[in-house]
Design a protein around this motif. Structure first.
Motif, PDB file in Angstrom:
ATOM      1  N   UNK A   1       8.905   0.080  -1.702  1.00 25.58           N
ATOM      2  CA  UNK A   1       9.675  -1.140  -1.977  1.00 25.58           C
ATOM      3  C   UNK A   1       9.795  -2.101  -0.797  1.00 25.58           C
ATOM      4  N   UNK A   2       9.906  -1.587   0.408  1.00 27.73           N
ATOM      5  CA  UNK A   2      10.054  -2.453   1.584  1.00 27.73           C
ATOM      6  C   UNK A   2       8.752  -3.198   1.878  1.00 27.73           C
ATOM      7  N   UNK A   3       7.673  -2.482   1.862  1.00 29.14           N
ATOM      8  CA  UNK A   3       6.376  -3.048   2.220  1.00 29.14           C
ATOM      9  C   UNK A   3       5.835  -3.983   1.142  1.00 29.14           C
ATOM     10  N   UNK A   4       6.266  -3.794  -0.098  1.00 31.40           N
ATOM     11  CA  UNK A   4       5.725  -4.596  -1.201  1.00 31.40           C
ATOM     12  C   UNK A   4       6.711  -5.643  -1.717  1.00 31.40           C
ATOM     13  N   UNK A   5       7.751  -5.934  -0.972  1.00 30.95           N
ATOM     14  CA  UNK A   5       8.763  -6.880  -1.466  1.00 30.95           C
ATOM     15  C   UNK A   5       8.208  -8.280  -1.687  1.00 30.95           C
ATOM     16  N   UNK A   6       7.081  -8.610  -1.087  1.00 31.49           N
ATOM     17  CA  UNK A   6       6.440  -9.923  -1.272  1.00 31.49           C
ATOM     18  C   UNK A   6       5.631 -10.008  -2.572  1.00 31.49           C
TER      19      UNK A   6
END
Length: 126
Positions: free
Chosen positions: A86-91
């Protein structure tokens, strides 16, 4: 978040269909960060498929993505579930989203599915 049964089936499918070992599955934010670091430092061509287990369109293109990894052996294929990272793909705003890398830089992206469209893009970037 727990992995659903569909994710387990998809992972099993990945192992069976990826005969050449050029497919990686990001299992966490840290794992995806490590994969991105490797893509950037190795400068090898890569494609990342950002999807979600609950996304019907993602589930439809996933088997083709795995199968195509056998046809484009020079490309590194990565599958990242947005709920697992979730953190790395928030974009990421749409699933599936495909990012294409060359020489350590993102050079293209594709939204949505379509096996022919995906195959054309893979050919272009391989």
């Amino acid at each position: 978040m727990e992995r659903g049964n569909e994710d387990g089936i998809a992972l099993d499918l990945a192992v069976k269909l990826n005969r050449h070992g050029n497919l990686k599955i990001a299992s966490s934010d840290q794992n995806l960060k490590d994969i991105l670091l490797h893509i950037n430092s190795s400068k090898s061509p890569a494609v990342i498929n950002y999807g979600a287990s609950w996304c019907r369109v993602c589930s439809q293109i996933l088997p083709a993505f795995y199968q195509l990894s056998n046809n484009f052996r020079k490309l590194c294929f990565v599958y990242a579930d947005i709920d697992e990272c979730p953190e790395t793909t928030r974009h990421i705003r749409y699933t599936p989203t495909f990012h294409f890398y060359r020489d350590g830089e993102r050079v293209d992206e594709m939204f949505g599915a379509g096996e022919e469209r995906l195959q054309d893009r893979l050919w272009l970037h391989s």
